[in-house]
Structure formats: structure tokens, C-alpha cells
Motif scaffolding. Structure first.
Motif, PDB file in Angstrom:
ATOM      1  N   VAL A 108       8.573 -16.536 -27.683  1.00  0.00           N
ATOM      2  CA  VAL A 108       8.644 -15.527 -26.620  1.00  0.00           C
ATOM      3  C   VAL A 108      10.107 -15.227 -26.308  1.00  0.00           C
ATOM      4  CG1 VAL A 108       8.035 -14.967 -24.235  1.00  0.00           C
ATOM      5  CG2 VAL A 108       6.420 -16.235 -25.671  1.00  0.00           C
ATOM      6  N   ARG A 109      10.921 -16.274 -26.195  1.00  0.00           N
ATOM      7  CA  ARG A 109      12.354 -16.076 -25.921  1.00  0.00           C
ATOM      8  C   ARG A 109      13.009 -15.242 -27.011  1.00  0.00           C
ATOM      9  NH1 ARG A 109      13.295 -21.752 -24.817  1.00  0.00           N
ATOM     10  NH2 ARG A 109      13.099 -22.095 -22.573  1.00  0.00           N
ATOM     11  N   ASN A 110      12.716 -15.576 -28.255  1.00  0.00           N
ATOM     12  CA  ASN A 110      13.344 -14.859 -29.372  1.00  0.00           C
ATOM     13  C   ASN A 110      12.958 -13.384 -29.403  1.00  0.00           C
ATOM     14  OD1 ASN A 110      14.568 -17.199 -30.113  1.00  0.00           O
ATOM     15  ND2 ASN A 110      13.075 -17.717 -31.703  1.00  0.00           N
ATOM     16  N   SER A 111      11.776 -13.079 -28.894  1.00  0.00           N
ATOM     17  CA  SER A 111      11.334 -11.677 -28.913  1.00  0.00           C
ATOM     18  C   SER A 111      12.151 -10.840 -27.946  1.00  0.00           C
ATOM     19  CB  SER A 111       9.851 -11.579 -28.575  1.00  0.00           C
ATOM     20  OG  SER A 111       9.660 -11.586 -27.175  1.00  0.00           O
ATOM     21  N   LEU A 112      12.890 -11.490 -27.080  1.00  0.00           N
ATOM     22  CA  LEU A 112      13.635 -10.778 -26.032  1.00  0.00           C
ATOM     23  C   LEU A 112      15.100 -11.159 -26.044  1.00  0.00           C
ATOM     24  CD1 LEU A 112      11.132 -11.082 -23.130  1.00  0.00           C
ATOM     25  CD2 LEU A 112      12.137  -8.983 -23.951  1.00  0.00           C
ATOM     26  N   ALA A 113      15.605 -11.451 -27.220  1.00  0.00           N
ATOM     27  CA  ALA A 113      16.945 -12.012 -27.310  1.00  0.00           C
ATOM     28  C   ALA A 113      18.003 -11.165 -26.607  1.00  0.00           C
ATOM     29  CB  ALA A 113      17.308 -12.212 -28.769  1.00  0.00           C
ATOM     30  N   VAL A 132       1.118 -13.248 -25.136  1.00  0.00           N
ATOM     31  CA  VAL A 132       1.927 -12.141 -24.612  1.00  0.00           C
ATOM     32  C   VAL A 132       2.733 -11.423 -25.689  1.00  0.00           C
ATOM     33  CG1 VAL A 132       2.087 -13.040 -22.272  1.00  0.00           C
ATOM     34  CG2 VAL A 132       3.829 -13.688 -23.959  1.00  0.00           C
ATOM     35  N   LEU A 133       2.713 -11.957 -26.934  1.00  0.00           N
ATOM     36  CA  LEU A 133       3.400 -11.261 -28.023  1.00  0.00           C
ATOM     37  C   LEU A 133       2.449 -10.407 -28.860  1.00  0.00           C
ATOM     38  CD1 LEU A 133       6.083 -13.821 -29.226  1.00  0.00           C
ATOM     39  CD2 LEU A 133       6.269 -11.978 -27.552  1.00  0.00           C
ATOM     40  N   HIS A 134       1.148 -10.480 -28.569  1.00  0.00           N
ATOM     41  CA  HIS A 134       0.236  -9.539 -29.222  1.00  0.00           C
ATOM     42  C   HIS A 134       0.599  -8.133 -28.759  1.00  0.00           C
ATOM     43  CE1 HIS A 134      -2.772 -12.068 -31.322  1.00  0.00           C
ATOM     44  NE2 HIS A 134      -2.162 -12.995 -30.585  1.00  0.00           N
ATOM     45  N   THR A 135       0.416  -7.136 -29.651  1.00  0.00           N
ATOM     46  CA  THR A 135       0.927  -5.812 -29.330  1.00  0.00           C
ATOM     47  C   THR A 135      -0.155  -4.864 -28.827  1.00  0.00           C
ATOM     48  OG1 THR A 135       0.656  -5.103 -31.610  1.00  0.00           O
ATOM     49  CG2 THR A 135       2.817  -5.963 -30.994  1.00  0.00           C
ATOM     50  N   ILE A 187       7.647 -13.063 -13.886  1.00  0.00           N
ATOM     51  CA  ILE A 187       6.520 -12.763 -14.779  1.00  0.00           C
ATOM     52  C   ILE A 187       5.964 -14.084 -15.324  1.00  0.00           C
ATOM     53  CG2 ILE A 187       5.780 -11.574 -16.875  1.00  0.00           C
ATOM     54  CD1 ILE A 187       8.097  -9.622 -16.497  1.00  0.00           C
ATOM     55  N   LEU A 188       4.677 -14.305 -15.096  1.00  0.00           N
ATOM     56  CA  LEU A 188       4.042 -15.536 -15.580  1.00  0.00           C
ATOM     57  C   LEU A 188       3.555 -15.331 -17.010  1.00  0.00           C
ATOM     58  CD1 LEU A 188       1.982 -16.702 -12.474  1.00  0.00           C
ATOM     59  CD2 LEU A 188       4.419 -16.978 -13.002  1.00  0.00           C
ATOM     60  N   ALA A 189       4.033 -16.169 -17.902  1.00  0.00           N
ATOM     61  CA  ALA A 189       3.684 -16.001 -19.318  1.00  0.00           C
ATOM     62  C   ALA A 189       3.620 -17.347 -20.033  1.00  0.00           C
ATOM     63  CB  ALA A 189       4.702 -15.094 -20.003  1.00  0.00           C
ATOM     64  N   ALA A 190       3.166 -18.376 -19.318  1.00  0.00           N
ATOM     65  CA  ALA A 190       3.154 -19.716 -19.925  1.00  0.00           C
ATOM     66  C   ALA A 190       1.815 -20.068 -20.553  1.00  0.00           C
ATOM     67  CB  ALA A 190       3.536 -20.763 -18.878  1.00  0.00           C
ATOM     68  N   GLY A 191       0.784 -19.324 -20.201  1.00  0.00           N
ATOM     69  CA  GLY A 191      -0.565 -19.678 -20.657  1.00  0.00           C
ATOM     70  C   GLY A 191      -0.705 -19.582 -22.168  1.00  0.00           C
ATOM     71  N   GLN A 192      -1.700 -20.292 -22.690  1.00  0.00           N
ATOM     72  CA  GLN A 192      -1.873 -20.371 -24.133  1.00  0.00           C
ATOM     73  C   GLN A 192      -2.625 -19.170 -24.694  1.00  0.00           C
ATOM     74  OE1 GLN A 192      -4.004 -23.857 -25.499  1.00  0.00           O
ATOM     75  NE2 GLN A 192      -3.168 -23.594 -27.541  1.00  0.00           N
ATOM     76  N   GLY A 193      -3.585 -18.684 -23.913  1.00  0.00           N
ATOM     77  CA  GLY A 193      -4.413 -17.597 -24.423  1.00  0.00           C
ATOM     78  C   GLY A 193      -5.315 -18.086 -25.530  1.00  0.00           C
ATOM     79  N   SER A 194      -6.007 -19.215 -25.269  1.00  0.00           N
ATOM     80  CA  SER A 194      -6.786 -19.835 -26.354  1.00  0.00           C
ATOM     81  C   SER A 194      -7.896 -18.925 -26.868  1.00  0.00           C
ATOM     82  CB  SER A 194      -7.357 -21.179 -25.898  1.00  0.00           C
ATOM     83  OG  SER A 194      -7.924 -21.049 -24.628  1.00  0.00           O
ATOM     84  N   ARG A 195      -8.384 -18.019 -26.015  1.00  0.00           N
ATOM     85  CA  ARG A 195      -9.476 -17.152 -26.473  1.00  0.00           C
ATOM     86  C   ARG A 195      -9.015 -16.077 -27.460  1.00  0.00           C
ATOM     87  NH1 ARG A 195     -12.011 -15.304 -21.038  1.00  0.00           N
ATOM     88  NH2 ARG A 195     -10.162 -16.301 -20.152  1.00  0.00           N
ATOM     89  N   MET A 196      -7.702 -15.926 -27.637  1.00  0.00           N
ATOM     90  CA  MET A 196      -7.221 -14.994 -28.671  1.00  0.00           C
ATOM     91  C   MET A 196      -7.417 -15.608 -30.060  1.00  0.00           C
ATOM     92  SD  MET A 196      -6.099 -12.315 -27.080  1.00  0.00           S
ATOM     93  CE  MET A 196      -4.993 -11.384 -28.144  1.00  0.00           C
ATOM     94  N   LYS A 197      -7.594 -16.929 -30.134  1.00  0.00           N
ATOM     95  CA  LYS A 197      -7.724 -17.651 -31.422  1.00  0.00           C
ATOM     96  C   LYS A 197      -6.587 -17.226 -32.361  1.00  0.00           C
ATOM     97  CE  LYS A 197     -12.204 -19.187 -30.721  1.00  0.00           C
ATOM     98  NZ  LYS A 197     -13.339 -18.312 -30.454  1.00  0.00           N
ATOM     99  N   SER A 198      -5.374 -17.472 -31.919  1.00  0.00           N
ATOM    100  CA  SER A 198      -4.208 -16.947 -32.627  1.00  0.00           C
ATOM    101  C   SER A 198      -3.096 -17.976 -32.626  1.00  0.00           C
ATOM    102  CB  SER A 198      -3.731 -15.694 -31.901  1.00  0.00           C
ATOM    103  OG  SER A 198      -2.533 -15.211 -32.468  1.00  0.00           O
ATOM    104  N   SER A 199      -2.240 -17.928 -33.652  1.00  0.00           N
ATOM    105  CA  SER A 199      -1.065 -18.797 -33.631  1.00  0.00           C
ATOM    106  C   SER A 199       0.094 -18.105 -32.911  1.00  0.00           C
ATOM    107  CB  SER A 199      -0.662 -19.185 -35.054  1.00  0.00           C
ATOM    108  OG  SER A 199      -0.533 -18.030 -35.834  1.00  0.00           O
ATOM    109  N   LEU A 200      -0.070 -16.820 -32.617  1.00  0.00           N
ATOM    110  CA  LEU A 200       0.958 -16.069 -31.881  1.00  0.00           C
ATOM    111  C   LEU A 200       0.689 -16.221 -30.378  1.00  0.00           C
ATOM    112  CD1 LEU A 200       3.231 -13.960 -32.624  1.00  0.00           C
ATOM    113  CD2 LEU A 200       1.512 -12.194 -32.214  1.00  0.00           C
ATOM    114  N   PRO A 201       1.736 -16.488 -29.570  1.00  0.00           N
ATOM    115  CA  PRO A 201       1.496 -16.535 -28.117  1.00  0.00           C
ATOM    116  C   PRO A 201       0.867 -15.217 -27.647  1.00  0.00           C
ATOM    117  CG  PRO A 201       3.759 -17.215 -28.632  1.00  0.00           C
ATOM    118  CD  PRO A 201       3.147 -16.724 -29.916  1.00  0.00           C
TER     119      PRO A 201
END
Ligand code: UD1
Ligand code: CA
Length: 398
Positions: free
Chosen positions: A59-64, A23-26, A7-21
Motif C-alpha cells: 500500500v505504501r509503495n503504491s503511493l510513493a 484497497v489496491l484493487h482497482t 483513512i482506515l486501510a488496515a483490514g485484510q479484505g479476506s472476502r476478496m480472496k486475493s493476495s493483493l490488499p
């Protein structure tokens, strides 16, 4: 062949304008990445590899607790480079399924269809035809209609830009082949990136077949790049859930004003008024009525029970033919037995309300055990707390 999922999840997602990565948006109360993981887990894959970069720690912590092979992509040099970071932990002689952490609603059924096609001589690709393909990689086919290569929007000729069939990014391919091809990718293209999509032409040049599968609907392969797209997928997903409940025999006054952030099961003839929010695991028995503006979490509700407007219920067991609300607050550990009634501005916590008992108005009942047919008058409080310990209040029958 056994299956490893990357699963590719390294991108920043700059267009979300968010401090949360990103892929952690719900979506429906669950991080985007967790949706993808749940679909992958349903495949019984032999390994799950997640490539992280921006916000890797979060991201890692969200899936401990989930067993995952983590790969770190320090710089985002392209999708081909991203997959390469995971390959050290991917064994030989397996099929690799590539998913995106920001494409949350991919269906397990679609992935199974894709995996049915892949082997050592065939690469399986998920594509879709879009009315507006702008921005996506295009699927270039030869005169015989066979897939030849993928060209990215920024590298495409005018003729290629008119192609409507696009690359969803999701594909399945043999690990042995990937290990040969990925080191040969070059970044001499319009974006200066190592494109994973260049492996298609490599496969074709080696005489491999490319088989194409389509998802059942576009939403399955839609990515989330901004909050507008996130809202679009949220509403689409909620509509699907409302349709499922209606198919099972529930009346939903307005399917656009229902939110399910978890799992809801319904009996027959359930009636749900507007603005219900269900979270966690919620079971609604036959003939249950949910009034407007109710928030219900991790609760089971027995046959014929009516929840009146604006009630908030969490972690409760409600029996049959009970009546709750309007404006009731039912907190965790509440067990309301059959035919009991809880009225307006009543809060309960860790309490058993016996069969046929009534707490009709303005009361707090905490850490209490009420027998059958108890009547609690307006403005009553049960609590017994000495600053350290809480003691139960026990009230007998009638
Ligand atoms: C990619 C595809 C394109 C396809 C589109 C579908 C390539 C070269 N292009 O385009 O054909 O139509 O997806 O949405 O593959 N990522 C990393 N590390 C990187 C780059 C990306 O982890 O270095 C991740 C991103 O977080 C994202 C996914 O890979 O989850 C796709 O990246 P994105 O930049 O959105 O891909 P596109 O270039 O838009
Ligand atoms: Ca994208």
C-alpha cells in the motif's frame, strides 16, 4: 478549523480472496484507496493520515509520491484502535475527518457538507437509511429524535436491528475530543473490538451535539468487501460517466458498454459505438465518431475524425477529419495531420503523417516523417535500426 483526514486501510479484505490488499484493487483503473485520497485531496486538508496493516508495504509503495503520514496498525483490533494509531501525528485543535479506504466513491461535496457541521461542540456523522440494514451499525435516536449512540449489528437487540438508519463509518470530530475518548474505549462487546462508534455515546454524555448528514446516493457510501460489490460499484461509476458525456452532447449507443478509466472530454455530436475503452486523458473534438471495440489511451482527436472498428490508439495526436482503421494500431508519438487516412492492419509509431497523406493497407510506419499528400502503398515498412540506434525515415510532400 483546519482539517486532517484519517483513512482506515488496515483490514485484510479476506472476502476478496486475493493476495493483493483490498484497497489496491482497482475501480475504473484506479486503486480504491486512490479514489478516496483524490476526494480527500480536493478538500485542501492540512494533513493526510493512512492507517495500514495487511499488505502495508504494498500500500505504501503504491503511493510513493503522495505526501502522507503513515500509521501502522499491526493487529486489527477495531476501528477505534485503528484511528488511535494515527493520532500521535494529528495536531490539537483541528477537525479530524475519518474515511475508509474501501469506500471509494464518497463525493467531495458530501464531505464538505459534513465538515461544515463539525466544531469543538458538534460531532458530524454521515448516515443513510437502507431497506436492508443488515450488518451495519445502527443509529439509535432518543424520543426527541436526537442521536444517542451507535449499536453494532452483533450487539443490537431485536428492536435495534429493525432500525433502518445506519452508520456509514464516515464522520468528522474535533482532534482534542478524539484524543480524550479513544484511550477510554473498551472492547467488552460481541466482537471483542475497540469500536470507534462508541465515541458517539461519549460525545452525547458530554453534552455535545451530533449532527447528521446524508450522501446524495447510497453508492457514495458503499464499501467493497467482495468482488461482487466491486463490480457493482464499477458499473455504477461507469454509468455516471456515460451520463455526463451524454449531458455534454455525446451519443452513446449503449451506456452499459462504455468504460472510462481516466478523463474523457467531448465536443458536440460525438458518436460512440459499443465497447469503447478510454484510459488516461482522452479528448474528443466535435463530431468525432468512435466505431465499435476501440481502445483509446492518452490521445487527442480533432473535429470530424472517424475511428473505425477495432482500432487501438495510444499516446497520439490526431487532427481534424482524419480516418483511422478499421484494425489500426496507432502507437505513442504518432501525429496524424488533418485529412490523413490510416487504413486496416497499419501500425504507426513515433511518426508524423502529413496533411492528406494515406497509408491505406498493411504497413508499418515507424520513426518516419511524411509530408503532405503522401501515398504509401500496401505492405510498406519504414524502419532503420542498426541494433543500437534508430534513424528517421523522411518522405517529402506528394
Ligand atoms: C464499521 C462500523 C459500522 C458501520 C460500518 C460501515 C465500527 C465499530 N463499526 O463496521 O458501524 O456500519 O463500518 O461499513 O466502526 N479497519 C482497520 N482496522 C481495524 C478494523 C477496521 O483499519 O482494526 C478498517 C477496515 O479496513 C475498513 C474499515 O476500517 O476499511 C471498516 O472496517 P470493517 O471491519 O469493514 O467495519 P465493520 O465492522 O463492518
Ligand atoms: Ca465493512
Amino acid at each position: 478549523m483546519s482539517v486532517h483526514v484519517v483513512i482506515l486501510a488496515a483490514g485484510q479484505g479476506s472476502r476478496m480472496k486475493s493476495s493483493l490488499p483490498k484497497v489496491l484493487h482497482t475501480l475504473a483503473g484506479k486503486p480504491l484507496l486512490h479514489h478516496v485520497i483524490d476526494s480527500a485531496t480536493a478538500l485542501d486538508a492540512n494533513g493526510l493520515h493512512i492507517v495500514v496493516g495487511h499488505g502495508a508495504e504494498l500500500v505504501r509503495n503504491s503511493l510513493a509520491t503522495t505526501p502522507v503520514h503513515w500509521a501502522l496498525q499491526e493487529q486489527q483490533l477495531g476501528t477505534g484502535h485503528a484511528v488511535a494509531q494515527a493520532m500521535a501525528e494529528v495536531p490539537d485543535d483541528v477537525s479530524v475527518l475519518i474515511l475508509y479506504g474501501d469506500v471509494p466513491l464518497i463525493a467531495t461535496q458530501t464531505l464538505k457538507a459534513l465538515l461544515a457541521d463539525v466544531d469543538t461542540t458538534t460531532l458530524a456523522l454521515l448516515t443513510v437509511a437502507l431497506d436492508n440494514p443488515t450488518g451495519y451499525g445502527r443509529i439509535v435516536r432518543n424520543a426527541a429524535g436526537l442521536v444517542e449512540r451507535i449499536v453494532e449489528q452483533k450487539d443490537a437487540s431485536e428492536a435495534e436491528q429493525r432500525i433502518k438508519e445506519i452508520n456509514t463509518g464516515i464522520m468528522a470530530v474535533s482532534s482534542n475530543k478524539l484524543k480524550q475518548w479513544l484511550p477510554r474505549l473498551s472492547n467488552t462487546n460481541a466482537q471483542g473490538e475497540y469500536y470507534l462508534t462508541d465515541i458517539i455515546a461519549m460525545a452525547v454524555s458530554e453534552g455535545m451535539a451530533v449532527k447528521v448528514t446524508q450522501p446524495r446516493c447510497e453508492e457514495e457510501v458503499m464499501g467493497v468487501n467482495n468482488r461482487q460489490q466491486l463490480a457493482h460499484l464499477e458499473r455504477w461509476f461507469q454509468k455516471c460517466q456515460a451520463e455526463r458525456l451524454m449531458a455534454e452532447g455525446a451519443t452513446i449507443i449503449d451506456p452499459a458498454r462504455l468504460d472510462i478509466r481516466g478523463e474523457v472530454s467531448v465536443g458536440r455530436d460525438v458518436f460512440i459505438d459499443v465497447n469503447a475503452v478510454f484510459s488516461g486523458k482522452v479528448q474528443l473534438g466535435n463530431g468525432v465518431t468512435i466505431g465499435p471495440n476501440c481502445v483509446i489511451t492518452d490521445t487527442s482527436i480533432g473535429d470530424g475524425t472517424e475511428i473505425k472498428a477495432c482500432s487501438v490508439i495510444e499516446g497520439a495526436i490526431l487532427g481534424s477529419n482524419t480516418s483511422i482503421g478499421p484494425f489500426a494500431r496507432i502507437r505513442p508519438g504518432t501525429h496524424v495531420h488533418d485529412e490523413a487516412k490510416i487504413g486496416n492492419f497499419v501500425e504507426t509509431k513515433k511518426s508524423v503523417i502529413g496533411k492528406g497523406s494515406k497509408i491505406s493497407h498493411l504497413s508499418y510506419v515507424g520513426d518516419a516523417e511524411l509530408g503532405v499528400d503522401v501515398n504509401i502503398g500496401a505492405g510498406t515498412i519504414t524502419c532503420n535500426y542498426d541494433g543500437v540506434n534508430k534513424f528517421n525515415t523522411v518522405i517529402g510532400d506528394k
